[in-house]
Design an enzyme around this catalytic site. Structure first.
Site, short mmCIF file in Angstrom:
data_model
loop_
_atom_site.label_atom_id
_atom_site.label_comp_id
_atom_site.label_asym_id
_atom_site.label_seq_id
_atom_site.Cartn_x
_atom_site.Cartn_y
_atom_site.Cartn_z
N ASP A 166 0.72 -1.26 0.07
CA ASP A 166 -0.08 -0.11 0.16
C ASP A 166 0.78 1.17 -0.04
O ASP A 166 1.97 1.48 0.95
CB ASP A 166 -0.86 -0.07 1.32
CG ASP A 166 -1.65 1.25 1.47
OD1 ASP A 166 -1.90 2.01 0.55
OD2 ASP A 166 -2.00 1.60 2.58
N ASP A 191 -1.69 -1.14 -3.84
CA ASP A 191 -1.98 -0.49 -5.03
C ASP A 191 -0.78 -0.46 -5.92
O ASP A 191 0.14 -1.01 -5.91
CB ASP A 191 -2.49 0.91 -4.72
CG ASP A 191 -1.23 1.52 -3.70
OD1 ASP A 191 0.08 1.59 -3.98
OD2 ASP A 191 -1.33 2.27 -2.45
N ASP A 220 -4.93 -10.13 -16.10
CA ASP A 220 -5.87 -11.26 -15.69
C ASP A 220 -6.95 -10.56 -16.44
O ASP A 220 -7.66 -9.56 -16.26
CB ASP A 220 -5.92 -11.06 -14.17
CG ASP A 220 -6.59 -12.35 -13.77
OD1 ASP A 220 -7.56 -13.17 -14.59
OD2 ASP A 220 -6.08 -12.84 -12.79
N ASP A 266 -9.52 -15.92 -17.11
CA ASP A 266 -10.39 -16.27 -16.00
C ASP A 266 -11.04 -17.47 -16.31
O ASP A 266 -11.86 -17.27 -17.32
CB ASP A 266 -11.00 -15.21 -15.29
CG ASP A 266 -11.61 -15.58 -13.71
OD1 ASP A 266 -10.84 -15.68 -13.15
OD2 ASP A 266 -12.88 -15.28 -13.88
N GLU A 281 -7.34 -20.39 -17.12
CA GLU A 281 -7.63 -21.14 -15.78
C GLU A 281 -8.89 -22.04 -16.16
O GLU A 281 -9.86 -21.75 -16.35
CB GLU A 281 -8.21 -20.13 -15.12
CG GLU A 281 -8.52 -20.55 -13.70
CD GLU A 281 -9.49 -20.04 -12.67
OE1 GLU A 281 -9.50 -20.31 -11.53
OE2 GLU A 281 -10.08 -19.22 -13.34
N HIS A 315 -4.73 -17.43 -5.55
CA HIS A 315 -5.58 -16.76 -4.66
C HIS A 315 -6.85 -17.32 -4.45
O HIS A 315 -7.72 -16.81 -3.63
CB HIS A 315 -5.68 -15.32 -5.21
CG HIS A 315 -6.60 -15.48 -6.73
ND1 HIS A 315 -5.85 -16.04 -7.94
CD2 HIS A 315 -7.59 -15.09 -6.99
CE1 HIS A 315 -6.79 -16.11 -8.71
NE2 HIS A 315 -7.86 -15.43 -8.32
N ASP A 316 -7.02 -18.44 -4.76
CA ASP A 316 -8.46 -19.47 -4.46
C ASP A 316 -8.03 -20.57 -3.74
O ASP A 316 -8.91 -21.28 -3.20
CB ASP A 316 -8.87 -19.95 -6.00
CG ASP A 316 -9.27 -18.62 -6.79
OD1 ASP A 316 -9.62 -17.58 -6.11
OD2 ASP A 316 -9.24 -18.96 -8.02
C1 GLC Z 1 -11.64 -17.43 -10.93
C2 GLC Z 1 -10.79 -16.53 -10.18
C3 GLC Z 1 -11.51 -16.17 -8.69
C4 GLC Z 1 -12.93 -15.52 -9.22
C5 GLC Z 1 -13.56 -16.49 -10.25
C6 GLC Z 1 -14.70 -15.40 -10.89
O1 GLC Z 1 -11.98 -18.71 -10.40
O2 GLC Z 1 -9.66 -17.14 -9.94
O3 GLC Z 1 -10.88 -15.64 -7.79
O4 GLC Z 1 -13.70 -15.50 -7.90
O5 GLC Z 1 -12.69 -16.86 -11.33
O6 GLC Z 1 -14.26 -14.63 -11.81
#
Ligand code: GLC
Length: 576
Positions: A36, A44, A113, A217, A284, A350-351
């Site tokens: 930050d 940021d 992304d 994504d 992904e 991050h998931d």
């Molecule tokens: C993907 C992302 C996740 C997000 C989801 C919806 O799985 O990695 O963080 O919540 O898509 O966009």
């Protein structure tokens, strides 16, 4: 070298020069949690710029940024309301341009992304689309009548990825819209050519700014069945890393629709309009290796296919740390994704629960794990904080910031504990998104001491942080640095073929060779808590790396490995 090893060595099948994106090492930044610079407790873009020297010094070659486009932040950026602008809490377009420039100045690549499947329900397109059945943007999303009679039941039985019906009723126009993820993330309708054109132009907009690649994504959910057929029943509640069945449905009409495979090839042609450097796509997709390969398209040259450049392989995410399991995974990757395909190695993101916490928060195991990640054939993806061994932080579902956690916050805690006990999946994604641990000061240095960061810092930050690990040559951080440097300067590691070696007498030993032109490198990994002494294995070799600094693994003609030790050795090749 003993005979069995000599015999098992195969000639290099990959003497070519690979494109940069096949050789690279990627680092994922979750912008909200990284640094930050404005003093509001939220990371940021300017904060990220302050830390680029750190990433360059770490040896990172490519940085993937989770989204910082305009967004109401209901899913922290995965709900975009303007694809060509920046959310004010992260900065401005000028900051973004500077970020791209600063990354490039340090000879690193930039990956953004792209959330193509859905927008935010606050995106002006959706607000228009929702306003009336006659609105020109109506067909930009997927609106359908409910089941007859009455229309008050969803059009099909289709479940969303996160459970529950993916159809949402809108009283205003008495129709239902489809959302593959959460209700505030309505799916775009790519059967409408205007949508496709607009989104492909958005991709060009960023490519024109110099973006080197995109992480796509949930790209396997773009199309659904046009005839609205119901998904058949399946005996499975939760999805696994390579199976799309979940919530008691075999999602044949909502995931991996045949039109997706054509779509990614069209997107690939957009990427191919750009060169110098070549740009790349990584998808992904949670599916079998066979399906992942299909998304990469067909081979069109010795090093290229005509679909996605890469897909995430989530097969290793929950793999238990044993030699046999990884031997199996490597064999499968080589079976399905041999050149010109390329696997990826993902252990955290991050998931997901952080990998180190699946390994009992054990630094030695994390060192072994990353030795595999950075030396097996494939593109490694490192999640911020993984390099210092940041632990997962346990939080209750109630009060979470993560919308998936909130959806399930009615579940009693004992059930949550039971469901998530082996760490195979996480119901509260806040747990892996805590602030980056820079130093031992309050808030771990992510923001001023008197601020409250958007998520609490993981309590062990006082010892697990960049500053203290920098000064400890035995730290996990130094292990990453050494490996990343070695990987970059060793063609066999970033470009070589891989060849598994057999050890009938040592079940917990995994060894493989990487070969490139004249170079051969062997990787020895001891997956047990006991030392291993091998028999006669080599005439000579040079130790390039060891997870333990002061050990002596090369002993006469044999190799001695401490518990969980991993080493990289350059062997003499014939004629050299
Ligand atoms: C993907 C992302 C996740 C997000 C989801 C919806 O799985 O990695 O963080 O919540 O898509 O966009």
């Amino acid at each position: 070298m003993s005979k069995s090893y000599e015999e098992s060595r195969v000639p290099d099948r990959n003497p070519r020069n690979l494109p940069w994106w096949k050789k690279t090492a990627v680092y994922q930044i979750y912008p909200r949690s990284f640094m930050d610079s404005t003093g509001n407790g939220i990371g940021d873009i300017s904060g990220i710029i302050l830390k680029l020297d750190y990433l360059q010094d770490l040896g990172i070659e490519t940085i993937w940024f989770s989204p910082f486009f305009s967004s109401p932040q209901a899913d922290h950026g995965y709900d975009v309301s303007n694809y060509r602008n920046i959310a004010p809490e992260y900065g401005t377009m000028a900051d973004c341009d500077r970020l791209i420039q600063e990354v490039h100045n340090r000879a690193m690549y930039v990956v953004f992304d792209m959330v193509l499947n859905h927008t935010s329900d606050k995106h002006p397109w959706f607000l228009e689309s929702r306003s009336s059945q006659e609105n020109p943007k109506r067909d930009w999303y997927i609106w359908r009548d409910g089941q007859k009679p009455g229309g008050k039941k969803p059009p099909t039985n289709w479940k969303a990825m996160v459970g529950g019906s993916g159809w949402h009723y809108d009283e205003l126009t008495d129709q239902w819209y489809w959302a593959q993820f959460l209700p505030f993330q309505p799916d775009l309708n790519y059967r409408n050519p205007d949508v496709k054109r607009e989104m492909f132009d958005t991709v060009r907009f960023w490519l024109d700014k110099g973006i080197d690649g995109f992480r796509l994504d949930i790209i396997n959910t773009v199309f659904e069945d046009e005839e609205l057929r119901n998904n058949p029943f399946a005996w499975r509640l939760f999805p696994s890393e390579d199976d799309d069945k979940s919530f008691f449905q075999n999602k044949i009409y909502t995931i991996n629709h045949p039109d997706n495979f054509t779509f990614v090839k069209e997107l690939r042609s957009v990427m191919d309009e750009y060169s110098d450097p070549e740009r790349f796509l990584v998808g992904e997709i949670t599916s079998s290796l066979e399906t992942l390969k299909r998304y990469c398209g067909e081979a069109v040259s010795e090093t290229q296919t005509n679909g996605l450049h890469l897909t995430f392989q989530f097969q290793a995410l929950n793999a238990s740390l044993d030699a046999n399991t990884f031997r199996g995974i490597i064999s499968k990757y080589e079976h399905y994704l041999a050149e010109p395909y390329m696997p990826t190695w993902v252990f955290s993101n991050h998931d997901q629960m952080r990998r180190i916490s699946k390994l009992g928060n054990d630094m030695d195991k994390a060192k072994l794990n990353v030795t595999l990640q950075l030396t097996a054939r494939g593109v490694p993806f490192i999640y911020y904080g993984e390099e210092i061994g940041m632990f997962n932080h346990r939080f209750p579902l109630k009060g979470a910031q993560d919308p998936v956690a909130l959806k399930y916050s009615w579940l009693p805690q004992f059930l949550v504990n039971l469901l998530t006990r082996n760490g195979a999946f996480s119901l509260n994604r806040d747990e892996c998104r805590t602030p980056m641990q820079w130093d031992s000061s309050a808030n771990a240095g992510i923001c001023a001491a008197d601020m409250e960061p958007w998520l609490p810092v993981e309590p062990r930050y006082e010892t697990i942080n960049v500053e203290s690990e920098e000064s400890d040559p035995d730290s996990l951080l130094h292990c990453y640095k050494d490996l990343l440097r070695l990987r970059r300067k060793t063609p066999a590691l970033h470009s070589g073929s891989i060849n598994l070696l057999d050890h009938p007498t040592h079940k917990s030993l995994l060894t493989y060779e990487r070969n490139h032109n004249e170079q051969t490198v062997q990787i020895w990994l001891n997956f047990s808590n006991r030392p291993i002494q091998t028999g006669e294995v080599m005439d000579s070799g040079a130790l390039l790396f060891s997870t333990l600094r002061n050990s002596n693994p090369l002993q006469a003609a044999s190799i001695y490995l401490e518990p969980y030790q991993g080493v990289v050795i350059e062997t003499q090749t014939e004629g050299s």
